[in-house]
Motif scaffolding. Sequence first.
Motif, PDB file in Angstrom:
ATOM      1  N   ASN A  96      -3.070   8.124  -2.891  1.00 44.91           N
ATOM      2  CA  ASN A  96      -2.867   6.862  -2.177  1.00 44.91           C
ATOM      3  C   ASN A  96      -3.949   5.834  -2.491  1.00 44.91           C
ATOM      4  OD1 ASN A  96      -0.584   7.969  -1.090  1.00 44.91           O
ATOM      5  ND2 ASN A  96      -1.331   8.056   1.016  1.00 44.91           N
ATOM      6  N   ASP A 135       0.225   3.972   1.340  1.00 42.95           N
ATOM      7  CA  ASP A 135       0.041   4.793   2.537  1.00 42.95           C
ATOM      8  C   ASP A 135       1.308   4.934   3.379  1.00 42.95           C
ATOM      9  OD1 ASP A 135      -3.373   3.697   3.300  1.00 42.95           O
ATOM     10  OD2 ASP A 135      -2.515   4.930   1.710  1.00 42.95           O
ATOM     11  N   TYR A 136       2.133   3.886   3.404  1.00 42.10           N
ATOM     12  CA  TYR A 136       3.321   3.909   4.261  1.00 42.10           C
ATOM     13  C   TYR A 136       4.607   4.204   3.490  1.00 42.10           C
ATOM     14  CZ  TYR A 136       0.451   2.014   7.993  1.00 42.10           C
ATOM     15  OH  TYR A 136      -0.506   1.845   8.956  1.00 42.10           O
ATOM     16  N   THR A 176       0.834  -1.185   0.000  1.00 44.11           N
ATOM     17  CA  THR A 176       0.000   0.000   0.000  1.00 44.11           C
ATOM     18  C   THR A 176       0.873   1.242   0.000  1.00 44.11           C
ATOM     19  OG1 THR A 176      -1.686   1.213   1.229  1.00 44.11           O
ATOM     20  CG2 THR A 176      -0.129  -0.082   2.517  1.00 44.11           C
ATOM     21  N   ARG A 221       4.505  10.610   3.228  1.00 44.32           N
ATOM     22  CA  ARG A 221       3.452   9.593   3.138  1.00 44.32           C
ATOM     23  C   ARG A 221       2.084  10.205   2.888  1.00 44.32           C
ATOM     24  NH1 ARG A 221       3.477   5.720   8.213  1.00 44.32           N
ATOM     25  NH2 ARG A 221       2.148   7.469   8.779  1.00 44.32           N
ATOM     26  N   SER A 222       1.793  11.262   3.576  1.00 48.68           N
ATOM     27  CA  SER A 222       0.469  11.879   3.465  1.00 48.68           C
ATOM     28  C   SER A 222       0.370  12.866   2.323  1.00 48.68           C
ATOM     29  CB  SER A 222       0.136  12.606   4.762  1.00 48.68           C
ATOM     30  OG  SER A 222       1.005  13.716   4.926  1.00 48.68           O
TER      31      SER A 222
END
Length: 127
Positions: free
Chosen positions: A74, A30-31, A28, A53-54
Motif C-alpha cells: 500500500n 488503502d481503501y 490511495t 484492503r489490508s
Amino acid sequence: QLQLVESGGGLVQPGGSLRLSCSASGSTLDYLVIGWFRQAPGKEREGVSCISRSGGSTNYADSVKGRFTISRDNAKNMVYLQMNSLKPEDTAVYYCAAVRKVFPVACAMTSSFYGSWGQGTQVTVSS
C-alpha cells in the motif's frame, strides 16, 4: 480519477515464472480491494485472485492455487501477482481491477464487484 496500469507480462516457457504488477494512481491503495482477472481468446473473463484492503484476506481460482501468489504494498500503491509453474493454459490477457470500500470487506472473484479496470497485459506461456 482512479487509474490502474498492469505490467510484467510477456512470453515465458512452461514451468517458468512471471510477476505481474498493478500500479494504482489517482487514489490511495488503502481503501481499494483488488482483483486479478484473465481472458483467453474465445473465452470469458475469469477471476484469478483477489486481495482485501489490508492484504489479510486473499482468494484464488482453483486452477492457480499453489502456483500464484497475490500481494500488495500500500505504501507503493502497488499490487503484485507472482505466477510460478506457468502452464500453456495460463495464456491470456491479465487485468487488474479495483473497487473502493470504506469498510473492510472480503474480496470477490466476480467482475461485477469491481468498478475500475486496467488495460491488461499479455501473458503467453509457450515453448
